[in-house]
Design an enzyme around this catalytic site. Structure first.
Site, short mmCIF file in Angstrom:
data_model
loop_
_atom_site.label_atom_id
_atom_site.label_comp_id
_atom_site.label_asym_id
_atom_site.label_seq_id
_atom_site.Cartn_x
_atom_site.Cartn_y
_atom_site.Cartn_z
N HIS A 80 -6.17 -25.98 13.81
CA HIS A 80 -5.54 -24.88 13.09
C HIS A 80 -6.29 -24.62 11.78
O HIS A 80 -6.74 -25.56 11.13
CB HIS A 80 -4.06 -25.22 12.81
CG HIS A 80 -3.28 -24.01 12.36
ND1 HIS A 80 -3.36 -23.55 11.07
CD2 HIS A 80 -2.45 -23.17 13.02
CE1 HIS A 80 -2.60 -22.46 10.96
NE2 HIS A 80 -2.03 -22.21 12.13
N GLU A 91 -5.36 -23.96 8.91
CA GLU A 91 -4.83 -24.64 7.71
C GLU A 91 -5.32 -26.08 7.63
O GLU A 91 -5.53 -26.62 6.55
CB GLU A 91 -3.29 -24.55 7.71
CG GLU A 91 -2.82 -23.13 7.39
CD GLU A 91 -1.47 -22.75 7.94
OE1 GLU A 91 -0.74 -23.64 8.43
OE2 GLU A 91 -1.13 -21.55 7.89
N GLY A 122 0.11 -15.42 8.22
CA GLY A 122 1.11 -15.47 7.15
C GLY A 122 1.02 -14.33 6.16
O GLY A 122 1.60 -14.39 5.08
N SER A 161 0.68 -13.30 12.11
CA SER A 161 1.70 -12.31 11.74
C SER A 161 2.33 -11.60 12.93
O SER A 161 2.62 -10.39 12.87
CB SER A 161 1.12 -11.30 10.74
OG SER A 161 0.82 -11.94 9.52
N GLY A 199 3.91 -18.50 13.72
CA GLY A 199 4.25 -19.38 12.61
C GLY A 199 5.57 -18.96 11.99
O GLY A 199 6.65 -19.30 12.48
N GLY A 200 5.49 -18.17 10.91
CA GLY A 200 6.68 -17.81 10.12
C GLY A 200 7.88 -17.34 10.94
O GLY A 200 9.00 -17.81 10.71
#
Ligand code: PEP
Length: 246
Positions: free
Chosen positions: A92, A94, A168, A205, A226-227
């Site tokens: 990933h 991140e 994100g 997103s 994700g979010g």
């Protein structure tokens, strides 16, 4: 069948909230069985989440390259299997960015996880919107999948195209753009790794408003979220959409 993966990242902050979220995701997975639903909580919650997940599958947000030993802080492959994990997300952006995870390390993790029988979701993607994504992605694929051959269970590999600028930010890649990159990734997976039916997801997103446009694309086999995966009602609607496009 299309796939939807919930990457909870480093959330939530209590077992209680993790269990509540796992329960609601499982409920939607059960109601919409044409969608393949995977939940990837932090390591700490894997065991509790597994108790709630019967229809949805359990994923981990990282893996390690062996089955144990003197590796402080690592969660190894045997431990993941014992916890009921069938999918691992590797590479990933991140982790590449904040943990300095290199392509060499990612290659070791991908190879070991595949040989261990896990489904691997390898994340790749470019930093800037203005650059050609494949310039970065071709190099990541070459390094991250180095040495892998058909006998290494490469059919259990899925690649997630995740442009870093879209993660994100609320600014997703266009569905046409994502489909184009997915097709080019598939071409490489077939040509260089001889994968017969390569699978590529899009992540960055994705929410309940735009998910349908991605899933409508034949080249896109699902989404990595994700979010929005932390919002029970919204993620339930996204599972429903995945089901209807499967
Ligand atoms: C991700 O972290 O893999 C991701 C896609 O995040 P988000 O959906 O929040 O952009």
């Amino acid at each position: 069948m299309k796939t939807i993966i919930a990457n909870w990242k480093s959330n939530p902050n209590s077992v209680k909230d993790a269990v509540i979220l796992a329960k609601s995701t499982e409920k939607a997975a059960l109601k919409y069985p044409q969608a393949e639903v995977v939940v990837a909580p932090p390591f700490l919650y894997l065991t509790e989440a597994k108790k709630e997940l019967k229809y949805a599958k359990l994923g981990a947000q990282d893996s390690f390259w062996n089955e144990g030993g003197a590796y402080t802080g690592e969660v190894n492959l045997a431990q993941l299997k014992t916890a009921g994990v069938s999918f691992v997300i590797i590479g990933h952006s991140e982790r590449r960015r904040y943990l300095g995870e290199s392509d060499e390390v990612i290659n070791r993790k991908v190879s070991a996880s595949l040989r261990y029988g896990l489904q691997v979701v390898l994340c790749v993607g470019n930093q800037e919107r203005s650059e050609d994504p494949m310039r970065v992605i071709s190099s990541q694929l070459a390094q991250d999948l180095k040495g892998l051959a058909p006998g290494d269970k490469v059919e259990n590999l899925t690649v997630a195209y995740e442009p870093i600028w879209a993660i994100g930010t609320g600014d997703a890649e266009s569905p046409d753009g994502a489909a184009n990159v997915a097709a080019r990734i598939k071409e490489q997976l077939t040509r260089y790794w001889k994968i017969g039916s390569p699978r590529v997801l899009y992540g960055g997103s994705v929410d309940d408003k735009n998910i349908a446009k991605f899933l409508e694309k034949e080249e896109i086999d699902g989404v990595l979220v994700g979010g929005a995966s932390l919002k029970a009602a919204e993620f339930g609607r996204m599972i429903k959409e995945t089901n209807s496009k499967s």
